[in-house]
Design an enzyme around this catalytic site. Sequence first.
Site, PDB file in Angstrom:
ATOM      1  N   ASP A 105       0.812  -1.216   0.000  1.00 45.16           N
ATOM      2  CA  ASP A 105       0.000   0.000   0.000  1.00 45.16           C
ATOM      3  C   ASP A 105       0.843   1.261   0.000  1.00 45.16           C
ATOM      4  O   ASP A 105       0.362   2.346   0.309  1.00 45.16           O
ATOM      5  CB  ASP A 105      -0.994   0.013   1.165  1.00 45.16           C
ATOM      6  N   LYS A 156       6.137   4.873  18.099  1.00 46.20           N
ATOM      7  CA  LYS A 156       5.303   5.934  18.696  1.00 46.20           C
ATOM      8  C   LYS A 156       6.114   6.768  19.700  1.00 46.20           C
ATOM      9  O   LYS A 156       5.880   6.740  20.927  1.00 46.20           O
ATOM     10  CB  LYS A 156       4.084   5.318  19.416  1.00 46.20           C
ATOM     11  N   ASP A 217       1.754   6.469   1.822  1.00 46.31           N
ATOM     12  CA  ASP A 217       1.148   5.232   2.324  1.00 46.31           C
ATOM     13  C   ASP A 217      -0.357   5.413   2.133  1.00 46.31           C
ATOM     14  O   ASP A 217      -0.978   6.241   2.797  1.00 46.31           O
ATOM     15  CB  ASP A 217       1.503   5.082   3.808  1.00 46.31           C
TER      16      ASP A 217
HETATM   17  P1  GTP Z   1      -5.809  -1.986   7.425  1.00 48.36           P
HETATM   18  O1  GTP Z   1      -6.706  -3.158   7.725  1.00 48.36           O
HETATM   19  O2  GTP Z   1      -6.592  -0.789   6.964  1.00 48.36           O
HETATM   20  O3  GTP Z   1      -4.837  -1.660   8.499  1.00 48.36           O
HETATM   21  O4  GTP Z   1      -4.946  -2.353   6.128  1.00 48.36           O
HETATM   22  P2  GTP Z   1      -4.029  -3.638   5.859  1.00 48.36           P
HETATM   23  O5  GTP Z   1      -4.783  -4.868   6.168  1.00 48.36           O
HETATM   24  O6  GTP Z   1      -3.542  -3.516   4.446  1.00 48.36           O
HETATM   25  O7  GTP Z   1      -2.856  -3.545   6.898  1.00 48.36           O
HETATM   26  P3  GTP Z   1      -1.540  -2.643   6.889  1.00 48.36           P
HETATM   27  O8  GTP Z   1      -1.858  -1.311   6.273  1.00 48.36           O
HETATM   28  O9  GTP Z   1      -0.954  -2.640   8.216  1.00 48.36           O
HETATM   29  O10 GTP Z   1      -0.592  -3.501   5.924  1.00 48.36           O
HETATM   30  C1  GTP Z   1       0.556  -2.991   5.303  1.00 48.36           C
HETATM   31  C2  GTP Z   1       0.851  -3.870   4.106  1.00 48.36           C
HETATM   32  O11 GTP Z   1       1.113  -5.205   4.523  1.00 48.36           O
HETATM   33  C3  GTP Z   1      -0.328  -3.930   3.143  1.00 48.36           C
HETATM   34  O12 GTP Z   1       0.187  -3.938   1.829  1.00 48.36           O
HETATM   35  C4  GTP Z   1      -0.990  -5.252   3.467  1.00 48.36           C
HETATM   36  O13 GTP Z   1      -1.622  -5.829   2.336  1.00 48.36           O
HETATM   37  C5  GTP Z   1       0.182  -6.098   3.929  1.00 48.36           C
HETATM   38  N1  GTP Z   1      -0.226  -7.055   4.944  1.00 48.36           N
HETATM   39  C6  GTP Z   1      -0.783  -6.788   6.155  1.00 48.36           C
HETATM   40  N2  GTP Z   1      -1.047  -7.923   6.807  1.00 48.36           N
HETATM   41  C7  GTP Z   1      -0.647  -8.935   5.996  1.00 48.36           C
HETATM   42  C8  GTP Z   1      -0.651 -10.370   6.138  1.00 48.36           C
HETATM   43  O14 GTP Z   1      -1.093 -10.936   7.119  1.00 48.36           O
HETATM   44  N3  GTP Z   1      -0.128 -11.077   5.093  1.00 48.36           N
HETATM   45  C9  GTP Z   1       0.362 -10.472   3.970  1.00 48.36           C
HETATM   46  N4  GTP Z   1       0.834 -11.244   3.001  1.00 48.36           N
HETATM   47  N5  GTP Z   1       0.377  -9.150   3.809  1.00 48.36           N
HETATM   48  C10 GTP Z   1      -0.113  -8.382   4.821  1.00 48.36           C
END
Ligand code: GTP
Length: 360
Positions: A105, A156, A217
Amino acid sequence: MKALILVGGLGTRLRPLTINTPKAMMPVLNKPFIAHVVDHLIGHGVDEVIFTRGHLAGQMELYFGEIYRGCKVTFINEERPLGTAGGIKNCERYLDSTFFALNGDVFSTIDLSAMLAQHRSKHAVATIALTPVENPSAFGLVETEKDNRIRRFVEKPKSEEIATDLINAGCYILEPEVFNYIESGKNTSIERETFQFLLRDHRPFYAFVDRKSYWIDMGNRDKYFQFNMDMLSGRCHCSATPPAGANIGDGTTLDSSVTITGNVMLGHSCHVAPGVRIEGPVVVGDRCNISKNALIRNSVIWENVELDDNDEVNESIIADNCHIGSGSRLSGSTLADGVYTTPDYFLTGSQVWPGTALSN
Ligand code: GTP
């Protein structure tokens, strides 16, 4: 060179837009967000991209196929969310030499070739791109030594702890050795666990500091909106940046009385009727129908949307296949796909779930 892109998250902060569209496939200037990321990687010599298969990944598979712009594309199943480190570990069998790993993202114009050159010259096992932010207190900070070796991570931070404005940009270069620091089959975080283990063991672990490049982001609605606006205005300068002014897609018809001001992108096969005003920054997707005297200002509209006569759309996001009844006014609102409104419907600061029918 291979790149692993983590797209296994649910994108909860971008709901309701991500209920039926994975975050990675949300359109930015009428092209999936993640395609902009992959284009940047290809520009720096990446010839194979591996996606961790997550929420609604079928849409990504359809878009990319097995080869995208000469780059091999592989999807790896993740039965249950494994976190950022677990997701990387799950792809171990595909990664036997130096590789990029990216949060799916984040978009940046970071000079990945220079980052790779530094990684090699330092004989690093891991290199993290760092980017400056105005208000570092909301992020995890990364402190470095003079030679860019990572000293510590500060999560943080309190105001007295803020000694840097540099944060983890979610873009890494890793050696396969890093797999030794991740337990298989377990949900683990690369930021909170793996990187701490590398510091504990004094492994060669460096930062690549890039203060000049664009970085965002796209985790929430405001950032998604901002990224579209930054791309349109050229604040984010990359291969997808359109020329200033009106950009009209193939097969789109505009009545001669339509007025367009500011930076605007209209997709292909749209119809824009007499008296319509479009005041940029505005993005309109493919196959939209904008009826008489409608006004669109400072908004992002996805594909196949119908605006009826005299509608006003201001500071809003409208996802695919919505139909807005005549004389309606949307302001500061987010409509997920397939929303329908009756005529003269007023909506301010609202989020509407997919398929909702709104009536007075
Ligand atoms: P929110 O639910 O809104 O926090 O978004 P998110 O689920 O994408 O989580 P976050 O923004 O913390 O994730 C950052 C990046 O890591 C994103 O590109 C996610 O797709 C990826 N990501 C988060 N959790 C996982 C996971 O469990 N497995 C994989 N493969 N990618 C993950």
